[in-house]
Design a protein around this motif. Structure first.
Motif, PDB file in Angstrom:
ATOM      1  N   GLN A 167      -0.131 -14.499   2.443  1.00 42.44           N
ATOM      2  CA  GLN A 167      -0.743 -13.790   1.322  1.00 42.44           C
ATOM      3  C   GLN A 167      -1.409 -12.501   1.810  1.00 42.44           C
ATOM      4  N   GLY A 168      -1.978 -12.562   2.994  1.00 42.65           N
ATOM      5  CA  GLY A 168      -2.586 -11.365   3.571  1.00 42.65           C
ATOM      6  C   GLY A 168      -1.569 -10.302   3.940  1.00 42.65           C
ATOM      7  N   ALA A 169      -0.364 -10.725   4.332  1.00 45.66           N
ATOM      8  CA  ALA A 169       0.702  -9.764   4.623  1.00 45.66           C
ATOM      9  C   ALA A 169       1.178  -9.081   3.348  1.00 45.66           C
ATOM     10  N   CYS A 170       1.286  -9.854   2.277  1.00 46.93           N
ATOM     11  CA  CYS A 170       1.683  -9.277   0.983  1.00 46.93           C
ATOM     12  C   CYS A 170       0.654  -8.255   0.521  1.00 46.93           C
ATOM     13  N   LEU A 171      -0.626  -8.627   0.605  1.00 48.05           N
ATOM     14  CA  LEU A 171      -1.690  -7.716   0.190  1.00 48.05           C
ATOM     15  C   LEU A 171      -1.692  -6.455   1.053  1.00 48.05           C
ATOM     16  N   THR A 172      -1.495  -6.632   2.343  1.00 47.19           N
ATOM     17  CA  THR A 172      -1.467  -5.496   3.259  1.00 47.19           C
ATOM     18  C   THR A 172      -0.328  -4.540   2.917  1.00 47.19           C
ATOM     19  N   LEU A 173       0.887  -5.078   2.732  1.00 49.13           N
ATOM     20  CA  LEU A 173       2.029  -4.216   2.404  1.00 49.13           C
ATOM     21  C   LEU A 173       1.816  -3.514   1.068  1.00 49.13           C
ATOM     22  N   GLU A 174       1.274  -4.233   0.094  1.00 50.86           N
ATOM     23  CA  GLU A 174       1.019  -3.623  -1.214  1.00 50.86           C
ATOM     24  C   GLU A 174       0.021  -2.473  -1.082  1.00 50.86           C
ATOM     25  N   PHE A 175      -1.040  -2.698  -0.316  1.00 54.31           N
ATOM     26  CA  PHE A 175      -2.061  -1.658  -0.171  1.00 54.31           C
ATOM     27  C   PHE A 175      -1.513  -0.412   0.511  1.00 54.31           C
ATOM     28  N   VAL A 176      -0.878  -0.591   1.666  1.00 53.49           N
ATOM     29  CA  VAL A 176      -0.437   0.601   2.409  1.00 53.49           C
ATOM     30  C   VAL A 176       0.643   1.369   1.653  1.00 53.49           C
ATOM     31  N   THR A 177       1.452   0.668   0.851  1.00 53.54           N
ATOM     32  CA  THR A 177       2.515   1.355   0.116  1.00 53.54           C
ATOM     33  C   THR A 177       1.956   2.087  -1.099  1.00 53.54           C
ATOM     34  N   ARG A 178       0.832   1.616  -1.618  1.00 49.76           N
ATOM     35  CA  ARG A 178       0.162   2.350  -2.699  1.00 49.76           C
ATOM     36  C   ARG A 178      -0.588   3.564  -2.175  1.00 49.76           C
ATOM     37  N   HIS A 179      -0.864   3.580  -0.876  1.00 53.67           N
ATOM     38  CA  HIS A 179      -1.650   4.670  -0.275  1.00 53.67           C
ATOM     39  C   HIS A 179      -0.919   5.207   0.953  1.00 53.67           C
ATOM     40  N   ALA A 223      -9.060  -7.106  -4.610  1.00 52.72           N
ATOM     41  CA  ALA A 223      -8.675  -7.173  -3.199  1.00 52.72           C
ATOM     42  C   ALA A 223      -8.178  -5.821  -2.698  1.00 52.72           C
ATOM     43  N   LEU A 224      -7.353  -5.155  -3.490  1.00 51.69           N
ATOM     44  CA  LEU A 224      -6.849  -3.829  -3.100  1.00 51.69           C
ATOM     45  C   LEU A 224      -7.996  -2.824  -2.987  1.00 51.69           C
ATOM     46  N   ASN A 225      -8.951  -2.905  -3.893  1.00 47.65           N
ATOM     47  CA  ASN A 225     -10.102  -1.995  -3.845  1.00 47.65           C
ATOM     48  C   ASN A 225     -10.956  -2.252  -2.611  1.00 47.65           C
ATOM     49  N   LEU A 226     -11.052  -3.524  -2.216  1.00 46.31           N
ATOM     50  CA  LEU A 226     -11.813  -3.858  -1.017  1.00 46.31           C
ATOM     51  C   LEU A 226     -11.189  -3.219   0.221  1.00 46.31           C
ATOM     52  N   LEU A 227      -9.869  -3.282   0.327  1.00 50.46           N
ATOM     53  CA  LEU A 227      -9.194  -2.643   1.459  1.00 50.46           C
ATOM     54  C   LEU A 227      -9.395  -1.127   1.437  1.00 50.46           C
ATOM     55  N   LYS A 228      -9.357  -0.542   0.243  1.00 54.80           N
ATOM     56  CA  LYS A 228      -9.594   0.908   0.132  1.00 54.80           C
ATOM     57  C   LYS A 228     -11.003   1.251   0.593  1.00 54.80           C
ATOM     58  N   ASP A 229     -11.974   0.449   0.202  1.00 54.43           N
ATOM     59  CA  ASP A 229     -13.356   0.679   0.647  1.00 54.43           C
ATOM     60  C   ASP A 229     -13.459   0.584   2.165  1.00 54.43           C
ATOM     61  N   VAL A 270       1.490  -1.026  11.011  1.00 55.20           N
ATOM     62  CA  VAL A 270       1.302  -2.176  10.118  1.00 55.20           C
ATOM     63  C   VAL A 270       2.120  -3.348  10.659  1.00 55.20           C
ATOM     64  N   ALA A 271       1.477  -4.502  10.802  1.00 56.35           N
ATOM     65  CA  ALA A 271       2.178  -5.726  11.197  1.00 56.35           C
ATOM     66  C   ALA A 271       2.020  -6.746  10.078  1.00 56.35           C
ATOM     67  N   ALA A 272       3.119  -7.069   9.402  1.00 55.26           N
ATOM     68  CA  ALA A 272       3.105  -8.000   8.270  1.00 55.26           C
ATOM     69  C   ALA A 272       3.922  -9.237   8.630  1.00 55.26           C
ATOM     70  N   PHE A 273       3.226 -10.348   8.818  1.00 59.54           N
ATOM     71  CA  PHE A 273       3.879 -11.593   9.196  1.00 59.54           C
ATOM     72  C   PHE A 273       4.119 -12.431   7.943  1.00 59.54           C
ATOM     73  N   THR A 274       5.351 -12.421   7.456  1.00 62.77           N
ATOM     74  CA  THR A 274       5.803 -13.131   6.262  1.00 62.77           C
ATOM     75  C   THR A 274       5.134 -12.567   5.012  1.00 62.77           C
ATOM     76  N   GLY A 275       5.696 -11.463   4.521  1.00 62.48           N
ATOM     77  CA  GLY A 275       5.146 -10.846   3.313  1.00 62.48           C
ATOM     78  C   GLY A 275       6.126  -9.878   2.681  1.00 62.48           C
ATOM     79  N   GLY A 276       5.811  -9.477   1.452  1.00 64.10           N
ATOM     80  CA  GLY A 276       6.600  -8.495   0.723  1.00 64.10           C
ATOM     81  C   GLY A 276       5.738  -7.847  -0.336  1.00 64.10           C
ATOM     82  N   LEU A 277       6.254  -6.825  -0.966  1.00 62.32           N
ATOM     83  CA  LEU A 277       5.529  -6.150  -2.041  1.00 62.32           C
ATOM     84  C   LEU A 277       5.336  -7.094  -3.223  1.00 62.32           C
TER      85      LEU A 277
END
Length: 205
Positions: free
Chosen positions: A104-116, A76-82, A123-130
């Motif tokens: 789950q999409g907010a968690c994935l989003t926060l994880e991706f942007v913080t890794r990159h 999933a993280l690689n897909l966002l990078k692509d 970034v708008a994350a509705f109910t999420g965390g790393l």
């Protein structure tokens, strides 16, 4: 793993100055999250929503040991990078790439942007965390350079502990994100009108 199944709406990448990547939650799909676009000030954006295989980005809770969620999490993280690479190849810079995710999409989003971490549009994350049973700081690098990040959550939330939200905010701020946090006591697992209004104000203004 996750295939590159991207649904789009709004302007085409060739005609748009800004792009918004919208990441759906567990059990939903790309069309669901694209349907939220009408609530945000994004009519001039290219809207892109990836769709998870079997409608889930990773099998277990975001608070599980990350190894339990592999190889799906990395896929999933690689897909966002692509997707980001494809958008920048069309001439839209990272400063004009925005992200929106729910649950789950907010968690994935926060994880991706913080890794990159870099200067994104917002970034708008509705109910999420790393993601992870504990936060692994070695996963995160870069500088958000004042990227605005909105995080909205309920207290308590059945899936995302408030303690993890606060931990995530701290890390994002340490990496120079400009974080706007809203906590709604007793709010169910959803997106509230107040959160939409605040995201429009601080991210999609």
């Amino acid at each position: 793993m996750h295939k590159k199944n991207i649904q789009s709406a709004g302007k085409s990448l060739k005609d748009a100055d800004k792009a918004l990547i919208m990441v759906h939650g567990r059990g939903a799909d790309a069309r669901d999250i694209l349907g939220l676009a009408s609530h945000f000030n994004v009519d001039k954006y290219a809207l892109l929503a990836p769709e998870a295989t079997n409608n889930t980005w990773y099998p277990y809770s975001f608070m599980a040991n990350p190894e339990q969620n592999e190889p799906w999490l990395s896929s999933a993280l690689n897909l966002l990078k692509d997707m980001v690479d494809d958008i920048t190849a069309q001439g839209i810079t990272a400063e004009n790439i925005y992200f929106l995710g729910f649950s789950q999409g907010a968690c994935l989003t926060l994880e991706f942007v913080t890794r990159h971490a870099q200067k994104f549009g917002g970034v708008a994350a509705f109910t999420g965390g790393l993601i992870g049973d504990k936060i692994n700081l070695e996963n995160y690098s870069g500088d958000f350079n004042d990227t605005p990040v909105f995080i909205g959550t309920g207290n308590p939330d059945p899936h995302v502990p408030l303690s993890r939200v606060h931990e995530s905010v701290h890390i994002l701020e340490e990496m120079n994100a400009k974080v706007f946090l809203q906590v709604h006591d007793g709010r169910p697992h959803t997106i509230s009108p107040d959160e939409v209004e605040e995201a429009n104000r601080v991210i999609f203004s």
